[in-house]
Design a protein around this motif. Structure first.
Motif, PDB file in Angstrom:
ATOM      1  N   VAL A 161       0.828  -1.210   0.000  1.00 59.19           N
ATOM      2  CA  VAL A 161       0.000   0.000   0.000  1.00 59.19           C
ATOM      3  C   VAL A 161       0.860   1.256   0.000  1.00 59.19           C
ATOM      4  CG1 VAL A 161      -1.803   1.277   1.211  1.00 59.19           C
ATOM      5  CG2 VAL A 161      -1.842  -1.218   1.218  1.00 59.19           C
ATOM      6  N   GLY A 162       1.709   1.396   1.024  1.00 57.69           N
ATOM      7  CA  GLY A 162       2.472   2.633   1.182  1.00 57.69           C
ATOM      8  C   GLY A 162       3.481   2.879   0.085  1.00 57.69           C
ATOM      9  N   LEU A 163       4.347   1.894  -0.175  1.00 56.51           N
ATOM     10  CA  LEU A 163       5.379   2.065  -1.195  1.00 56.51           C
ATOM     11  C   LEU A 163       4.767   2.239  -2.577  1.00 56.51           C
ATOM     12  CD1 LEU A 163       8.372   2.161  -1.901  1.00 56.51           C
ATOM     13  CD2 LEU A 163       8.356  -0.339  -2.073  1.00 56.51           C
ATOM     14  N   THR A 164       3.674   1.517  -2.814  1.00 51.31           N
ATOM     15  CA  THR A 164       2.982   1.669  -4.099  1.00 51.31           C
ATOM     16  C   THR A 164       2.518   3.106  -4.299  1.00 51.31           C
ATOM     17  OG1 THR A 164       2.233  -0.643  -4.052  1.00 51.31           O
ATOM     18  CG2 THR A 164       1.012   0.880  -5.470  1.00 51.31           C
ATOM     19  N   ALA A 165       1.962   3.707  -3.250  1.00 49.80           N
ATOM     20  CA  ALA A 165       1.511   5.097  -3.351  1.00 49.80           C
ATOM     21  C   ALA A 165       2.690   6.048  -3.538  1.00 49.80           C
ATOM     22  CB  ALA A 165       0.729   5.473  -2.092  1.00 49.80           C
ATOM     23  N   ILE A 166       3.785   5.803  -2.812  1.00 51.09           N
ATOM     24  CA  ILE A 166       4.963   6.668  -2.922  1.00 51.09           C
ATOM     25  C   ILE A 166       5.556   6.601  -4.325  1.00 51.09           C
ATOM     26  CG2 ILE A 166       7.350   6.965  -2.123  1.00 51.09           C
ATOM     27  CD1 ILE A 166       6.350   6.040   0.665  1.00 51.09           C
ATOM     28  N   LEU A 167       5.676   5.389  -4.862  1.00 56.40           N
ATOM     29  CA  LEU A 167       6.233   5.223  -6.210  1.00 56.40           C
ATOM     30  C   LEU A 167       5.316   5.846  -7.262  1.00 56.40           C
ATOM     31  CD1 LEU A 167       7.584   1.548  -6.021  1.00 56.40           C
ATOM     32  CD2 LEU A 167       8.929   3.659  -6.080  1.00 56.40           C
ATOM     33  N   ARG A 168       4.025   5.670  -7.098  1.00 57.42           N
ATOM     34  CA  ARG A 168       3.094   6.268  -8.060  1.00 57.42           C
ATOM     35  C   ARG A 168       3.204   7.785  -8.028  1.00 57.42           C
ATOM     36  NH1 ARG A 168       1.109   5.904 -12.923  1.00 57.42           N
ATOM     37  NH2 ARG A 168      -0.995   6.767 -13.124  1.00 57.42           N
ATOM     38  N   ASP A 169       3.357   8.358  -6.828  1.00 59.77           N
ATOM     39  CA  ASP A 169       3.516   9.798  -6.692  1.00 59.77           C
ATOM     40  C   ASP A 169       4.801  10.270  -7.363  1.00 59.77           C
ATOM     41  OD1 ASP A 169       2.660  12.369  -5.383  1.00 59.77           O
ATOM     42  OD2 ASP A 169       4.620  12.134  -4.431  1.00 59.77           O
ATOM     43  N   ALA A 217      -4.233  -8.733  13.025  1.00 60.84           N
ATOM     44  CA  ALA A 217      -2.876  -8.201  12.915  1.00 60.84           C
ATOM     45  C   ALA A 217      -2.520  -7.840  11.479  1.00 60.84           C
ATOM     46  CB  ALA A 217      -1.869  -9.215  13.453  1.00 60.84           C
ATOM     47  N   SER A 218      -3.033  -8.621  10.529  1.00 61.37           N
ATOM     48  CA  SER A 218      -2.730  -8.315   9.124  1.00 61.37           C
ATOM     49  C   SER A 218      -3.309  -6.959   8.731  1.00 61.37           C
ATOM     50  CB  SER A 218      -3.281  -9.414   8.208  1.00 61.37           C
ATOM     51  OG  SER A 218      -4.699  -9.452   8.238  1.00 61.37           O
ATOM     52  N   TYR A 219      -4.492  -6.646   9.244  1.00 62.21           N
ATOM     53  CA  TYR A 219      -5.096  -5.348   8.939  1.00 62.21           C
ATOM     54  C   TYR A 219      -4.415  -4.216   9.708  1.00 62.21           C
ATOM     55  CZ  TYR A 219      -8.812  -7.981   6.663  1.00 62.21           C
ATOM     56  OH  TYR A 219      -9.501  -8.821   5.836  1.00 62.21           O
ATOM     57  N   LEU A 220      -4.014  -4.499  10.952  1.00 56.83           N
ATOM     58  CA  LEU A 220      -3.315  -3.473  11.721  1.00 56.83           C
ATOM     59  C   LEU A 220      -1.961  -3.166  11.088  1.00 56.83           C
ATOM     60  CD1 LEU A 220      -3.179  -1.627  14.144  1.00 56.83           C
ATOM     61  CD2 LEU A 220      -2.310  -3.534  15.513  1.00 56.83           C
ATOM     62  N   GLY A 221      -1.263  -4.199  10.630  1.00 60.82           N
ATOM     63  CA  GLY A 221      -0.004  -3.978   9.927  1.00 60.82           C
ATOM     64  C   GLY A 221      -0.213  -3.168   8.666  1.00 60.82           C
ATOM     65  N   ASN A 222      -1.304  -3.453   7.964  1.00 61.06           N
ATOM     66  CA  ASN A 222      -1.636  -2.700   6.757  1.00 61.06           C
ATOM     67  C   ASN A 222      -1.935  -1.248   7.089  1.00 61.06           C
ATOM     68  OD1 ASN A 222      -2.345  -2.888   3.793  1.00 61.06           O
ATOM     69  ND2 ASN A 222      -4.293  -2.146   4.562  1.00 61.06           N
ATOM     70  N   GLY A 231      -0.517   3.068   6.018  1.00 59.55           N
ATOM     71  CA  GLY A 231      -1.142   4.353   6.277  1.00 59.55           C
ATOM     72  C   GLY A 231      -0.256   5.314   7.037  1.00 59.55           C
ATOM     73  N   ALA A 232       0.134   4.942   8.245  1.00 59.50           N
ATOM     74  CA  ALA A 232       0.915   5.842   9.097  1.00 59.50           C
ATOM     75  C   ALA A 232       2.258   6.204   8.467  1.00 59.50           C
ATOM     76  CB  ALA A 232       1.131   5.193  10.469  1.00 59.50           C
TER      77      ALA A 232
END
Length: 419
Positions: free
Chosen positions: A24-32, A143-148, A153-154
């Motif tokens: 999620v996070g890296l994908t958004a950063i790379l797309r940006d 935990a999988s959702y909290l890690g996500n 997100g954070a």
């Protein structure tokens, strides 16, 4: 961090932090940073390591240190490797211009994370009493959702405000908590027989020889996972077709829906212990049916923000509840001396079904449309729940031997340990 469930919570959350960041996070950063969607799709391929982790699971069951703890010795190495892999990302302050090293490091991280999951699952199989398995698997799914939520997100919020190094630093710090937990963890000594490597590999198939295991694995699991997976595979393209921006889609599907899913995982875990596997499976199936029906306006091109977010949250809650039951029964079929192999091969089949479901759902939607596929998904889930109830009636769960006698304690004691 005291107690068995406290230890499992910390380990499950920290192993998913980096996975959430990558997907999620890296994908958004790379797309940006201007990375093409085709290249981002290639990054997601590293996730295929998880469904095939059963290929090396028997090695963890066979080899381990009796002095440091059979699985704890693996966890010390693997948790350290997770921290080092994340530290290796620090020099690449402009990740969009260093895709080769970034993808290689991410692939290594996912391999370490998948292998760590084998060891943690094996510890859970050995340590959790039958009455605590629902709670343990509820924690795993939550935990999988909290890690996500934290990794995807954070860390993105920190990146947006402070830059690459602080974001990776936060990720490293959170993951290092798991290393501290492993260091303090004292695994009960193995009193069961340590399987030979040949026996451990034969367990990949012998696990299915248990009464009802084939029925469950090749009947119930595919129907529920394919049905739910088909419905969920339609969500992102339907949101795009309805005019939602990629940013809004990412926030809603990657962050907003994670919060209720975390709560649902924990509640479902307690529900399994209180009401049994069949009761919670019915709740999950009924809720999946209702939530899929709530998604039909989206499938027809209407996507008001409030209603769509509510429907998606409801769907993720339902999917989480069903997932907890599936994982709990998988643990019921996991034998103490080959727990890592048994649980991994059973859960990996579910992951494979989920991957297949996405392709099947999108291919079918191209021919018959979103609504027809959503209805077909409801039928599959209903069939899976009915088959699951029949399975539980014919093969009621019988508490098996507990590898660690101290694990035979009421769930309330374990829950108190988390607090």
């Amino acid at each position: 961090m005291r107690g068995r469930l406290g230890t499992l919570t910390a380990l499950y959350v920290t192993q998913y932090l980096g996975v959430g960041f990558i997907t999620v996070g890296l994908t958004a950063i790379l797309r940006d940073g201007g990375t093409s969607l085709d290249t981002l799709a290639l990054l997601q391929i590293v996730g295929l390591i998880w469904p095939i982790k059963f290929l090396w699971a028997p090695i963890l069951d066979r080899y381990g240190s009796r002095h440091r703890g059979h699985y704890r010795s693996w966890l010390l190495v693997l948790q350290s490797a997770l921290v080092l892999a994340l530290l290796a990302l620090l020099p690449f302050t402009d990740p969009a211009n260093a895709l080769g090293p970034i993808v290689a490091i991410c692939a290594a991280y996912v391999f370490f994370s998948a292998t760590q999951d084998i060891a943690v699952d094996a510890v859970a199989v050995r340590m959790l009493a039958e009455s605590a398995r629902g709670t343990g698997n509820g924690i795993q799914v939550a935990a999988s959702y909290l890690g996500n939520l934290l990794g995807g997100g954070a860390c993105v919020l920190v990146y947006d405000r402070f830059g690459w190094a602080p974001a990776i630093g936060l990720l490293v710090a959170m993951t290092a908590v798991g290393l501290l937990v492993v260091w303090r963890f004292r695994e009960p000594p193995r009193t069961d027989r340590v399987a030979r490597v040949g026996t451990a590999y034969r367990a990949l198939l012998s696990v299915f020889s248990q009464p009802g295991c084939r029925w469950w694995t090749f009947g119930v699991v595919p129907l529920v996972y394919v049905g739910a997976g088909m419905a969920y595979s339609l969500v992102t393209p339907a949101l795009v077709d309805a005019g939602w921006s990629l940013g809004r889609i990412g926030v809603v599907t990657g962050v907003v829906t994670s919060a209720p899913a975390i709560v649902a995982g924990l509640v479902a875990g307690f529900g399994v212990s209180r009401f049994g596997r069949s009761g919670v499976l019915v709740v999950g199936g009924v809720t999946l049916t209702v939530s899929t029906l709530l998604l039909l306006p989206l499938m027809n091109g209407r996507a008001p923000v409030a209603g769509t977010v509510a429907a998606l949250c409801c769907f993720m809650v339902a999917y989480t509840v069903a997932n907890v039951v599936l994982y709990t029964v998988n643990m019921d079929y996991s034998r103490p001396d080959t727990g890592g192999t048994d649980f991994t091969v059973l859960s990996s089949f579910g992951l494979i079904c989920s991957f297949v479901a996405g392709s099947v759902g999108l291919a079918a939607a191209a021919r018959v449309g979103y609504p027809a596929v959503a209805v077909a998904a409801i039928v599959l889930v209903a069939a899976g729940v009915a088959l699951g109830l029949a399975h539980q009636r014919r093969f009621p769960h019988q508490p098996g031997p507990v590898a660690d006698p101290a694990a035979a304690q009421p769930t309330t004691e374990a829950v108190r340990a988390v607090a």
